[in-house]
Design an enzyme around this catalytic site. Structure first.
Site, mmCIF file in Angstrom:
data_model
loop_
_atom_site.group_PDB
_atom_site.id
_atom_site.type_symbol
_atom_site.label_atom_id
_atom_site.label_comp_id
_atom_site.label_asym_id
_atom_site.label_seq_id
_atom_site.Cartn_x
_atom_site.Cartn_y
_atom_site.Cartn_z
ATOM 1 N N ASP A 1 0.880 -1.161 0.000
ATOM 2 C CA ASP A 1 0.000 0.000 0.000
ATOM 3 C C ASP A 1 0.923 1.218 0.000
ATOM 4 O O ASP A 1 2.061 1.134 0.482
ATOM 5 C CB ASP A 1 -0.873 -0.026 1.258
ATOM 6 N N ALA A 2 0.465 2.331 -0.508
ATOM 7 C CA ALA A 2 1.319 3.522 -0.552
ATOM 8 C C ALA A 2 1.146 4.397 0.682
ATOM 9 O O ALA A 2 2.107 4.641 1.426
ATOM 10 C CB ALA A 2 1.022 4.335 -1.810
ATOM 11 N N TYR A 3 -0.066 4.871 0.909
ATOM 12 C CA TYR A 3 -0.318 5.891 1.929
ATOM 13 C C TYR A 3 -0.373 5.298 3.329
ATOM 14 O O TYR A 3 -1.221 4.479 3.642
ATOM 15 C CB TYR A 3 -1.611 6.640 1.612
ATOM 16 N N SER B 1 -2.637 0.971 -4.725
ATOM 17 C CA SER B 1 -3.090 2.097 -3.917
ATOM 18 C C SER B 1 -4.433 2.663 -4.354
ATOM 19 O O SER B 1 -4.805 2.597 -5.525
ATOM 20 C CB SER B 1 -2.043 3.208 -3.994
ATOM 21 N N ASN B 2 -5.101 3.288 -3.392
ATOM 22 C CA ASN B 2 -6.305 4.066 -3.670
ATOM 23 C C ASN B 2 -5.965 5.370 -4.386
ATOM 24 O O ASN B 2 -6.842 6.006 -4.954
ATOM 25 C CB ASN B 2 -7.042 4.408 -2.369
ATOM 26 N N ARG C 1 -6.990 12.159 7.420
ATOM 27 C CA ARG C 1 -6.761 10.782 6.983
ATOM 28 C C ARG C 1 -7.974 9.891 7.265
ATOM 29 O O ARG C 1 -8.371 9.085 6.423
ATOM 30 C CB ARG C 1 -5.506 10.219 7.675
#
Length: 191
Positions: A12-14, A119-120, A43
């Site tokens: 995942d990125a974030y 990622s989203n 967030r």
């Protein structure tokens, strides 16, 4: 599956590779004591909006959700300043990577492991952030939910990594700082 070279490590990125709190932290000169609180609300709402939109079948890209969540966070902490809003949104394109991110990716690549982001985030957001973080060259692929029009933890999102990396789900190790994302990936069949 002890040999790292027969699979991929998908991140995942974030919140996992990229520090989502860094945008608010870099704005303490404008936000003061509200910086950490605003960052947390921002967030939380960002994620909640992604889940609601997925459940309702009303997709909007992550950039829009990020702005909507920021508007909510700013209103909650009592900040009404277009300059602050623009600065925070701009900083989302240059989020800091966590200190260990580059080293972890380098180690995996040196061991022959494929690496990717799932990622989203929208493609432009992700590209800006990974370029800024200096990790783009350490990734074999970057997958955005924009290709399927629904957010994680929808199975079609995880399927993108299977299709793109040409691997079965059990050959993919998925890492996320978000328990809900790990649950979705595990349910899908990732390790």
């Amino acid at each position: 599956m002890n040999d790292l070279t027969d699979g991929a490590c998908v991140f995942d990125a974030y919140g996992t590779l990229l520090d989502v709190a860094s945008a608010a932290a870099k704005s303490t000169d404008m936000l003061g004591a509200d910086a950490a609180r605003l960052g947390q609300i921002w967030r939380t709402k960002q994620l909640e909006y992604s889940w609601l939109r997925s459940l309702m079948g009303e997709h909007a890209d992550f950039w829009q959700l990020t702005g909507d969540a920021l508007d909510f966070a700013m209103e909650t902490v009592g900040i009404d300043d277009a300059t602050v809003r623009q600065r925070l949104m701009d900083l989302y394109f240059t989020l800091d990577a966590f200190p260990e991110t580059s080293g972890v990716l380098q180690t995996l690549k040196a061991a022959g492991m494929k690496t990717a982001i799932l990622s989203n985030g929208s493609p432009a957001m992700l590209q800006g952030a990974i370029d800024h973080a200096g990790i783009a060259h350490l990734l074999d692929a970057v997958y955005s939910v924009e290709d399927v029009g629904v957010f994680k933890p929808h199975p079609s999102v995880y399927q993108m990594a299977v299709d793109g990396l040409n691997l079965t789900p059990d050959k993919i190790r998925f890492l996320s700082s978000n328990a809900w994302d790990v649950a979705g990936a595990s349910y899908f069949g990732f390790r």
